[in-house]
Design a protein around this motif. Structure first.
Motif, PDB file in Angstrom:
ATOM      1  N   ALA A   1       0.933  -1.528  -0.201  1.00  0.00           N
ATOM      2  CA  ALA A   1       0.044   0.288  -0.464  1.00  0.00           C
ATOM      3  C   ALA A   1       0.464   1.130   0.038  1.00  0.00           C
ATOM      4  CB  ALA A   1      -0.822   0.206   0.985  1.00  0.00           C
ATOM      5  N   LEU A   2       1.509   1.196   0.637  1.00  0.00           N
ATOM      6  CA  LEU A   2       2.486   2.268   1.236  1.00  0.00           C
ATOM      7  C   LEU A   2       3.724   2.534  -0.386  1.00  0.00           C
ATOM      8  CD1 LEU A   2       3.907   1.984   4.344  1.00  0.00           C
ATOM      9  CD2 LEU A   2       2.530   3.821   3.402  1.00  0.00           C
ATOM     10  N   TYR A   3       3.916   1.733  -0.539  1.00  0.00           N
ATOM     11  CA  TYR A   3       4.510   1.235  -2.440  1.00  0.00           C
ATOM     12  C   TYR A   3       3.406   2.649  -3.830  1.00  0.00           C
ATOM     13  CZ  TYR A   3       7.071   0.142  -6.434  1.00  0.00           C
ATOM     14  OH  TYR A   3       7.792   0.159  -8.681  1.00  0.00           O
ATOM     15  N   LEU A   4       2.012   2.105  -3.418  1.00  0.00           N
ATOM     16  CA  LEU A   4       1.369   2.724  -4.307  1.00  0.00           C
ATOM     17  C   LEU A   4       0.764   3.674  -4.338  1.00  0.00           C
ATOM     18  CD1 LEU A   4      -0.609  -0.734  -4.644  1.00  0.00           C
ATOM     19  CD2 LEU A   4       0.078   0.027  -6.383  1.00  0.00           C
ATOM     20  N   ALA A   5       1.190   4.018  -2.855  1.00  0.00           N
ATOM     21  CA  ALA A   5       0.651   5.161  -2.275  1.00  0.00           C
ATOM     22  C   ALA A   5       1.675   6.489  -3.325  1.00  0.00           C
ATOM     23  CB  ALA A   5       0.310   5.524  -1.014  1.00  0.00           C
ATOM     24  N   LYS A   6       3.167   6.039  -3.019  1.00  0.00           N
ATOM     25  CA  LYS A   6       3.636   6.468  -3.668  1.00  0.00           C
ATOM     26  C   LYS A   6       4.546   6.763  -4.736  1.00  0.00           C
ATOM     27  CE  LYS A   6       7.753   8.981  -2.561  1.00  0.00           C
ATOM     28  NZ  LYS A   6       7.922  10.112  -1.904  1.00  0.00           N
ATOM     29  N   LEU A   7       3.731   5.692  -5.306  1.00  0.00           N
ATOM     30  CA  LEU A   7       4.103   5.811  -7.191  1.00  0.00           C
ATOM     31  C   LEU A   7       3.009   6.900  -8.161  1.00  0.00           C
ATOM     32  CD1 LEU A   7       3.879   2.172  -8.363  1.00  0.00           C
ATOM     33  CD2 LEU A   7       5.635   4.389  -8.443  1.00  0.00           C
ATOM     34  N   LEU A   8       1.629   7.191  -7.039  1.00  0.00           N
ATOM     35  CA  LEU A   8       0.241   7.349  -7.068  1.00  0.00           C
ATOM     36  C   LEU A   8       0.226   9.266  -6.880  1.00  0.00           C
ATOM     37  CD1 LEU A   8      -1.802   5.231  -6.557  1.00  0.00           C
ATOM     38  CD2 LEU A   8      -1.671   5.190  -8.776  1.00  0.00           C
ATOM     39  N   GLU A   9       1.539   9.182  -5.634  1.00  0.00           N
ATOM     40  CA  GLU A   9       1.257  10.452  -5.665  1.00  0.00           C
ATOM     41  C   GLU A   9       1.353  11.697  -6.270  1.00  0.00           C
ATOM     42  OE1 GLU A   9       4.193  10.840  -1.678  1.00  0.00           O
ATOM     43  OE2 GLU A   9       5.060  11.042  -3.924  1.00  0.00           O
ATOM     44  N   ASP A  10       1.821  11.369  -7.839  1.00  0.00           N
ATOM     45  CA  ASP A  10       2.226  12.181  -8.769  1.00  0.00           C
ATOM     46  C   ASP A  10       0.484  12.780  -9.957  1.00  0.00           C
ATOM     47  OD1 ASP A  10       4.834  13.797  -8.190  1.00  0.00           O
ATOM     48  OD2 ASP A  10       5.972  11.898  -9.359  1.00  0.00           O
ATOM     49  N   TYR A  11      -0.143  11.839  -9.524  1.00  0.00           N
ATOM     50  CA  TYR A  11      -1.326  11.756 -10.446  1.00  0.00           C
ATOM     51  C   TYR A  11      -2.435  12.506  -9.578  1.00  0.00           C
ATOM     52  CZ  TYR A  11       0.124   7.688 -13.165  1.00  0.00           C
ATOM     53  OH  TYR A  11       0.879   6.554 -13.696  1.00  0.00           O
ATOM     54  N   PRO A  12      -3.134  13.291 -10.166  1.00  0.00           N
ATOM     55  CA  PRO A  12      -4.157  14.263  -9.667  1.00  0.00           C
ATOM     56  C   PRO A  12      -5.688  13.204  -9.271  1.00  0.00           C
ATOM     57  CG  PRO A  12      -4.333  14.021 -12.720  1.00  0.00           C
ATOM     58  CD  PRO A  12      -3.141  13.562 -11.967  1.00  0.00           C
ATOM     59  N   ILE A  13      -4.898  12.672  -7.972  1.00  0.00           N
ATOM     60  CA  ILE A  13      -6.437  11.543  -7.799  1.00  0.00           C
ATOM     61  C   ILE A  13      -6.374  11.605  -5.912  1.00  0.00           C
ATOM     62  CG2 ILE A  13      -6.595   9.669 -10.554  1.00  0.00           C
ATOM     63  CD1 ILE A  13      -4.772   7.961  -8.962  1.00  0.00           C
ATOM     64  N   GLN A  14      -7.882  11.371  -5.284  1.00  0.00           N
ATOM     65  CA  GLN A  14      -7.574  11.002  -3.965  1.00  0.00           C
ATOM     66  C   GLN A  14      -6.862   9.297  -4.227  1.00  0.00           C
ATOM     67  OE1 GLN A  14     -10.562  11.016  -2.316  1.00  0.00           O
ATOM     68  NE2 GLN A  14     -10.156  11.901   0.002  1.00  0.00           N
TER      69      GLN A  14
END
Length: 198
Positions: free
Chosen positions: A151-164
């Motif tokens: 979950a933490l890895y995915l959260a880091k990957l998704l940081e730059d996407y304009p989504i919640q």
């Protein structure tokens, strides 16, 4: 001690999770009492899984057709993607009758001790699915060390996407599994999800 074919049946039952020698013997003796058509039904069911079940190319869930039933359902909210570890977690979430978005099945979690790296699970296709219509990605991996790491890895990957990016709340205890949780616990976990990252 047992005839070879009967011993082979016991061995097959023993390969199921949580089934020891005693239970496997009991199952095998029970099968001896089955009607021939019951045995035929079981054989056909097992062959059906082997020949007719595939992985959905969109989300990674189990499918009988080209895509799974959820990906083919146009009434689902395509803008909300719930990321889970396995198809059994999809079933657990669906039993709540509360979630109306779509899923993404990782078919595993990151585990350095077992040699499972991010590229070994279904992450690349998740990133490909995110588009201008995506509003939220819910990280619903199990609250275990591996699930949290993923979950933490995915959260880091998704940081730059304009989504919640949210994580389900821990109505599910640490070390627990989604498919063992009751519907109310899962509903509360969904309701109490929180945003991850900054």
């Amino acid at each position: 001690m047992y005839p070879k074919k009967f011993a082979a049946l016991i061995e097959s039952f023993q390969s199921l999770p949580g089934v020891g020698m005693k239970s496997a013997e009991r199952y095998a003796f029970d099968v001896l009492d089955w009607m021939p058509e019951q045995i035929t039904d079981l054989i056909e069911s097992l062959q059906g899984i082997q020949e007719g079940i595939a992985i959905c190319p969109i989300c990674g869930n189990l499918a009988e057709e080209e895509h799974c039933l959820i990906c083919d359902d146009i009434t689902r909210d395509q803008g909300v993607i719930c990321v889970v570890q396995s198809p059994r977690d999809v079933i657990a979430m669906e039993k709540t009758h509360e979630y109306q978005g779509v899923y993404h099945v990782l078919n595993g979690v990151i585990s350095t001790t077992k040699g499972i790296l991010p590229e070994d699970i279904n992450i690349a296709s998740l990133l490909e699915r995110i588009n201008e219509n995506t509003k939220e990605v819910i990280l619903a991996t199990n609250p275990t060390v591996e699930g949290e790491t993923t979950a933490l890895y995915l959260a880091k990957l998704l940081e730059d996407y304009p989504i919640q990016v949210t994580r389900i709340a821990h109505g599910i205890p640490m070390g627990g599994h989604l498919d063992y949780a009751d519907e109310l616990t899962l509903i509360k976990a969904l309701e109490g999800r929180k945003q991850m990252g900054s």
